[in-house]
Motif scaffolding. Structure first.
Motif, short mmCIF file in Angstrom:
data_model
loop_
_atom_site.label_atom_id
_atom_site.label_comp_id
_atom_site.label_asym_id
_atom_site.label_seq_id
_atom_site.Cartn_x
_atom_site.Cartn_y
_atom_site.Cartn_z
N PHE A 81 17.41 58.27 21.03
CA PHE A 81 16.07 58.31 20.42
C PHE A 81 15.17 59.27 21.19
O PHE A 81 14.40 60.02 20.60
CB PHE A 81 15.48 56.90 20.41
N LEU A 82 15.24 59.25 22.51
CA LEU A 82 14.38 60.09 23.34
C LEU A 82 14.90 61.52 23.47
O LEU A 82 14.15 62.42 23.84
CB LEU A 82 14.22 59.47 24.72
N ALA A 83 16.18 61.74 23.19
CA ALA A 83 16.77 63.06 23.40
C ALA A 83 16.37 64.06 22.33
O ALA A 83 16.34 65.26 22.59
CB ALA A 83 18.29 62.95 23.45
N VAL A 84 16.06 63.62 21.14
CA VAL A 84 15.77 64.55 20.04
C VAL A 84 14.54 65.39 20.31
O VAL A 84 14.59 66.62 20.22
CB VAL A 84 15.68 63.82 18.70
N PRO A 85 13.39 64.81 20.68
CA PRO A 85 12.25 65.68 20.95
C PRO A 85 12.37 66.46 22.25
O PRO A 85 11.75 67.50 22.41
CB PRO A 85 11.06 64.71 21.01
N CYS A 86 13.19 65.98 23.17
CA CYS A 86 13.33 66.63 24.47
C CYS A 86 14.61 67.45 24.59
O CYS A 86 14.87 68.02 25.64
CB CYS A 86 13.33 65.58 25.58
N GLY A 87 15.43 67.49 23.55
CA GLY A 87 16.73 68.14 23.63
C GLY A 87 16.74 69.59 24.05
O GLY A 87 17.43 69.96 25.00
N PRO A 88 15.98 70.47 23.39
CA PRO A 88 16.00 71.88 23.80
C PRO A 88 15.53 72.09 25.22
O PRO A 88 16.09 72.91 25.96
CB PRO A 88 15.05 72.54 22.79
N VAL A 89 14.52 71.34 25.66
CA VAL A 89 14.03 71.46 27.03
C VAL A 89 15.11 71.00 28.01
O VAL A 89 15.33 71.63 29.05
CB VAL A 89 12.74 70.64 27.21
N LEU A 90 15.80 69.94 27.67
CA LEU A 90 16.87 69.42 28.53
C LEU A 90 17.97 70.46 28.71
O LEU A 90 18.44 70.69 29.83
CB LEU A 90 17.42 68.13 27.95
N PHE A 91 18.39 71.10 27.61
CA PHE A 91 19.45 72.09 27.73
C PHE A 91 19.00 73.32 28.51
O PHE A 91 19.79 73.90 29.25
CB PHE A 91 19.99 72.48 26.36
N ASN A 92 17.74 73.71 28.39
CA ASN A 92 17.25 74.84 29.19
C ASN A 92 17.27 74.49 30.67
O ASN A 92 17.63 75.31 31.50
CB ASN A 92 15.85 75.24 28.74
N ARG A 93 16.87 73.27 31.01
CA ARG A 93 16.88 72.86 32.41
C ARG A 93 18.30 72.76 32.95
O ARG A 93 18.57 73.14 34.09
CB ARG A 93 16.16 71.53 32.58
#
Length: 107
Positions: A81-93
């Motif tokens: 649930f939390l990964a969808v809005p934060c997904g692109p940022v997570l992969f960049n990090r």
């Protein structure tokens, strides 16, 4: 027979799709719905099957190691649930961390 409920990726997918469904409901509501919100909601709905399971598989084991009393489905569902809005940022990090570890960002 394989039961998908035994895997964190399944619950991460469910959490991601749940987040996307909430976004679609909001985007098509009468008060806040506009074309930009609808495009963003559909984009999040398309991203959910990718980011939700990946993040759930990656994070669930670590969270359960720290807090073993939690249930795996609850942790994976929340992570998806939390990964969808934060997904692109997570992969960049993650990409930056890997490149830093490999020495590609040394100047």
């Amino acid at each position: 027979m394989i039961d998908p409920r035994d895997y964190a990726a399944f619950w991460g997918l469910c959490g991601g799709l749940f987040y996307g469904a909430i976004g679609l409901i909001t985007a098509y509501s009468a008060k806040v719905g506009n074309p930009v919100a609808r495009r963003k909601a559909w984009l999040e709905m398309m991203i959910a099957p990718v980011f939700g399971p990946i993040c759930a598989e990656a994070v669930t084991v670590a969270v359960l190691a720290v807090m073993p009393g939690l249930g795996m489905p609850a942790v994976a569902l929340t992570t998806g649930f939390l990964a969808v809005p934060c997904g692109p940022v997570l992969f960049n990090r993650l990409k930056e961390a890997v490149l830093k570890r490999l020495g590609a960002n040394d100047q």
